[in-house]
Design a protein around this motif. Sequence first.
Motif, short mmCIF file in Angstrom:
data_model
loop_
_atom_site.label_atom_id
_atom_site.label_comp_id
_atom_site.label_asym_id
_atom_site.label_seq_id
_atom_site.Cartn_x
_atom_site.Cartn_y
_atom_site.Cartn_z
N UNK A 168 0.79 -1.03 -0.15
CA UNK A 168 -0.12 -0.03 -0.04
C UNK A 168 0.79 1.20 0.03
N UNK A 169 2.16 1.27 0.78
CA UNK A 169 2.79 2.40 0.75
C UNK A 169 3.64 2.56 -0.52
N UNK B 247 0.31 9.77 -4.04
CA UNK B 247 -0.50 10.00 -3.19
C UNK B 247 0.28 10.52 -1.90
N UNK B 248 1.34 10.47 -1.63
CA UNK B 248 1.91 10.79 -0.37
C UNK B 248 1.73 12.44 -0.11
N UNK B 249 1.47 12.58 1.05
CA UNK B 249 1.09 14.15 1.29
C UNK B 249 2.24 14.81 1.94
N UNK B 250 3.13 14.31 2.70
CA UNK B 250 4.29 15.11 3.28
C UNK B 250 5.62 14.38 3.00
N UNK C 27 8.88 7.45 4.21
CA UNK C 27 8.24 6.12 4.99
C UNK C 27 8.08 5.34 3.80
N UNK C 28 7.30 5.77 2.67
CA UNK C 28 6.81 4.84 1.62
C UNK C 28 8.41 4.50 0.75
N UNK C 29 9.21 5.32 0.66
CA UNK C 29 10.35 4.86 0.02
C UNK C 29 11.02 3.79 0.64
N UNK D 4 -5.73 12.69 -6.34
CA UNK D 4 -4.67 11.85 -7.12
C UNK D 4 -4.75 12.19 -8.73
N UNK D 5 -3.67 12.69 -9.23
CA UNK D 5 -3.68 12.94 -10.58
C UNK D 5 -3.98 11.78 -11.37
#
Length: 409
Positions: free
Chosen positions: A175-176, A184-187, A193-195, A395-396
């Motif tokens: 999911x991340x 979709x990451x906002x900060x 964290x997703x990386x 999300x684009x």
Amino acid sequence: MTTTGQVTDRYLLDDEIVADPFPYFAHLRTTAPVHWSPVHRAWLVTGYDEATACFSDPAVSADRISPMLAQTPLHLLSPEASRAFGIMAGWMVFVDPPEHRRLRSVFRGAFGPRQIRRNRPMVQEAVARLTARAREGRDVTDLVADFARPLPATVAAAWMGVPAEDTERFQRWAIQVGDLALGSVQSAEEHESSQQALLDLFDYLRRLVRRRRDDPQADLISAALESGLVGDSVSEDEFVAMLTHVAFAGGETTSNLIAVGVWNLLRRPDQLDLLRAEPELAAGAVEELLRFDGPSKMSVRQVKTDLSLGERLLRAGDRLYLVTAAANRDPSRFHRPDELDLRRHPNPHLGFGQGAHFCLGAPLARLVAGAALTDLLAAAPDLALAGARAIWQSSLLNRSLQSLPVRLT
């Protein structure tokens, strides 16, 4: 927002457009099916014929990682970021032929309809379990969090051969990674964290691949290794990088297809009743839901060499947004395109892309979404919306709901 002649150029992440992009997409398609957007510094391709031409034109490249890295001073990247970009650069979705064919050959047969159909009992069991869990002790449940999101992730983990005890963290990583890949990451903290989730997922899957070499099972990884291409024409790292993409791509796309599909059906009782009465229409229903309001709004491409498209000259280096959500409602291709018609035939939608980059996981997505729709409607005959307003993910690229409160009884 700017207006040039008859064309109004708007920011595609405006709340109004995120909630309902189709009127604006129709405006673009009618006035300028190939439109240069100063807001996005990209060409928006909204016509069906123009989009399909781009999918097959060798002058249009799917690689958007290399150009970005070429413009980024490497000393500004952390070791973790550099490694993450390297993994993503190996995803087939970012690779052009002939390299794309070389990588994709590893999965030849593993994604075939016959192989996918073997997963039907597992999918049915997962649908039944999640439906029962969602109904326990509550009048209202969030169909996104409690059903649409965990179902494809559960199936993907089992199909890839992830042991049951590792499923939860595998799903969290997937999911991340999806949030990272789809913007979709906002900060900055979420990005980091997703990386890290991508790096953790890569390391986990590399260990799993090595275990499957020694102990093959009836799963995707073992089937791909059986081809003998991993370690020969495709390196182990390339194979594992592709698996990190498989881990999130099908799950994210299919969960959005299920949630948005149910939302659209519940708002159109005639089509909902039709599917209840004729569950054999499930396969056609999935195709129509992909066309009408699918999980992907657009694909990003790069112009490699100058080309003419729709009477416009596109220059090498220009960015393209192939707006499949607009092309899928092009009246020159579809009769009554703004109507949901589960009996629509033929239905040459672009929901899975086209050409060399046609979605590898399409058979599995079709199986899971079809089973989810028919089995959920059978298990919850009184399924109904419990909220007045849908909340959409900003999300684009994706068309996804943040939540979908429903009543199952």
